[in-house]
Design a protein around this motif. Sequence first.
Motif, PDB file in Angstrom:
ATOM      1  N   THR A   1     157.608  59.209  29.728  1.00 59.71           N
ATOM      2  CA  THR A   1     158.271  60.408  29.203  1.00 59.71           C
ATOM      3  C   THR A   1     157.901  60.653  27.757  1.00 59.71           C
ATOM      4  O   THR A   1     158.729  61.051  26.954  1.00 59.71           O
ATOM      5  CB  THR A   1     159.800  60.283  29.337  1.00 59.71           C
ATOM      6  N   SER A   2     156.647  60.455  27.423  1.00 59.74           N
ATOM      7  CA  SER A   2     156.062  60.748  26.107  1.00 59.74           C
ATOM      8  C   SER A   2     156.404  59.734  25.031  1.00 59.74           C
ATOM      9  O   SER A   2     156.273  60.028  23.861  1.00 59.74           O
ATOM     10  CB  SER A   2     156.406  62.163  25.623  1.00 59.74           C
TER      11      SER A   2
ATOM     12  N   LEU B   1     162.269  53.743  42.250  1.00 57.48           N
ATOM     13  CA  LEU B   1     161.508  54.026  41.034  1.00 57.48           C
ATOM     14  C   LEU B   1     160.832  52.759  40.539  1.00 57.48           C
ATOM     15  O   LEU B   1     161.480  51.735  40.339  1.00 57.48           O
ATOM     16  CB  LEU B   1     162.446  54.562  39.950  1.00 57.48           C
TER      17      LEU B   1
ATOM     18  N   ARG C   1     164.165  71.811  36.480  1.00 64.16           N
ATOM     19  CA  ARG C   1     163.071  70.899  36.817  1.00 64.16           C
ATOM     20  C   ARG C   1     163.229  70.353  38.222  1.00 64.16           C
ATOM     21  O   ARG C   1     164.331  70.178  38.720  1.00 64.16           O
ATOM     22  CB  ARG C   1     163.047  69.745  35.822  1.00 64.16           C
ATOM     23  N   ALA C   2     162.079  70.066  38.844  1.00 66.28           N
ATOM     24  CA  ALA C   2     162.064  69.405  40.147  1.00 66.28           C
ATOM     25  C   ALA C   2     160.856  68.482  40.187  1.00 66.28           C
ATOM     26  O   ALA C   2     159.933  68.630  39.383  1.00 66.28           O
ATOM     27  CB  ALA C   2     161.983  70.420  41.274  1.00 66.28           C
ATOM     28  N   LEU C   3     160.886  67.535  41.085  1.00 70.16           N
ATOM     29  CA  LEU C   3     159.771  66.612  41.216  1.00 70.16           C
ATOM     30  C   LEU C   3     158.756  67.147  42.214  1.00 70.16           C
ATOM     31  O   LEU C   3     159.127  67.659  43.271  1.00 70.16           O
ATOM     32  CB  LEU C   3     160.258  65.241  41.694  1.00 70.16           C
TER      33      LEU C   3
ATOM     34  N   LYS D   1     158.295  54.998  34.734  1.00 65.16           N
ATOM     35  CA  LYS D   1     158.179  56.397  34.347  1.00 65.16           C
ATOM     36  C   LYS D   1     157.591  56.520  32.952  1.00 65.16           C
ATOM     37  O   LYS D   1     157.759  55.636  32.104  1.00 65.16           O
ATOM     38  CB  LYS D   1     159.535  57.093  34.404  1.00 65.16           C
TER      39      LYS D   1
ATOM     40  N   SER E   1     153.174  68.427  27.909  1.00 61.48           N
ATOM     41  CA  SER E   1     153.332  66.983  28.063  1.00 61.48           C
ATOM     42  C   SER E   1     154.265  66.697  29.229  1.00 61.48           C
ATOM     43  O   SER E   1     155.445  67.032  29.184  1.00 61.48           O
ATOM     44  CB  SER E   1     153.898  66.395  26.773  1.00 61.48           C
ATOM     45  N   PRO E   2     153.752  66.090  30.270  1.00 61.31           N
ATOM     46  CA  PRO E   2     154.551  65.941  31.489  1.00 61.31           C
ATOM     47  C   PRO E   2     155.423  64.690  31.481  1.00 61.31           C
ATOM     48  O   PRO E   2     155.203  63.765  30.704  1.00 61.31           O
ATOM     49  CB  PRO E   2     153.482  65.818  32.566  1.00 61.31           C
ATOM     50  N   SER E   3     156.397  64.661  32.365  1.00 66.32           N
ATOM     51  CA  SER E   3     157.077  63.423  32.739  1.00 66.32           C
ATOM     52  C   SER E   3     156.439  62.967  34.044  1.00 66.32           C
ATOM     53  O   SER E   3     156.342  63.746  34.985  1.00 66.32           O
ATOM     54  CB  SER E   3     158.569  63.666  32.958  1.00 66.32           C
TER      55      SER E   3
ATOM     56  N   TYR F   1     156.875  56.081  42.310  1.00 73.98           N
ATOM     57  CA  TYR F   1     157.907  55.603  43.223  1.00 73.98           C
ATOM     58  C   TYR F   1     157.228  54.805  44.333  1.00 73.98           C
ATOM     59  O   TYR F   1     156.083  55.083  44.715  1.00 73.98           O
ATOM     60  CB  TYR F   1     158.666  56.775  43.855  1.00 73.98           C
TER      61      TYR F   1
ATOM     62  N   PHE G   1     155.994  59.759  37.032  1.00 69.63           N
ATOM     63  CA  PHE G   1     156.699  58.653  37.655  1.00 69.63           C
ATOM     64  C   PHE G   1     155.820  58.037  38.746  1.00 69.63           C
ATOM     65  O   PHE G   1     154.959  58.706  39.317  1.00 69.63           O
ATOM     66  CB  PHE G   1     157.993  59.134  38.332  1.00 69.63           C
TER      67      PHE G   1
ATOM     68  N   SER H   1     157.247  65.736  37.022  1.00 73.00           N
ATOM     69  CA  SER H   1     158.420  66.592  36.911  1.00 73.00           C
ATOM     70  C   SER H   1     157.940  67.978  36.487  1.00 73.00           C
ATOM     71  O   SER H   1     157.280  68.116  35.450  1.00 73.00           O
ATOM     72  CB  SER H   1     159.377  66.030  35.872  1.00 73.00           C
TER      73      SER H   1
END
Lengths: 115, 116
Positions: free
Chosen positions: B51-52, B46, B102-104, B49, B30-32, B36, B34, B94
Amino acid sequence: DTAVSQTPKYLVTQMGNDKSIKCEQNLGHDTMYWYKQDSKKFLKIMFSYNNKELIINETVPNRFSPKSPDKAHLNLHINSLELGDSAVYFCASSQRVAGGKETQYFGPGTRLLVL
Amino acid sequence: AQSVTQLDSHVSVSEGTPVLLRCNYSSSYSPSLFWYVQHPNKGLQLLLKYTSAATLVKGINGFEAEFKKSETSFHLTKPSAHMSDAAEYFCVVSVLKDTGRRALTFGSGTRLQVQP
């Protein structure tokens, strides 16, 4: 009330020079990042620091060296600048949360032009 | 590997008409996600977003996006475009790096043009 600030905003320099870009965040975040945006607008992460510790280091030439004197600052020093280094460099920060759902906040960018 | 694909590099709409910017993601968990926005010669802001929590996410300036797991999509919409919406929009996921951090990862961007 600036959240993530970068200096300088514009930087024009000659090939072979050494230059630094500074980043500061006043959000109290524990993690900071540097991203590079190329001429085609593509953004890619370069480095990430958490509490002054380097945690992400993508495939970036050794000429690029990040320095984090404290967790509110992450500076980027570039040695022997090359034409291909011309880009917009973005600093960002975030606060680590459980599950990795944090949001990154970006600075205004530093436009670097190497002649 | 996690990634995002923005299906349109350029979208042009008339002021007052709906906006649809398409984004598909690939993720093994399950991703985050976003969105922008980058206005000309400006930094990244931003918009919203996911986030589940709720699958329909409302952002700033009247934008919203719906997370559809069955379609692996996270399209950005706005009912009525305004001239000030003209900008570059990035869909972002993410990702978990080898270091456990983590990184974008950014999509290639969609340039939205709004005609008067």
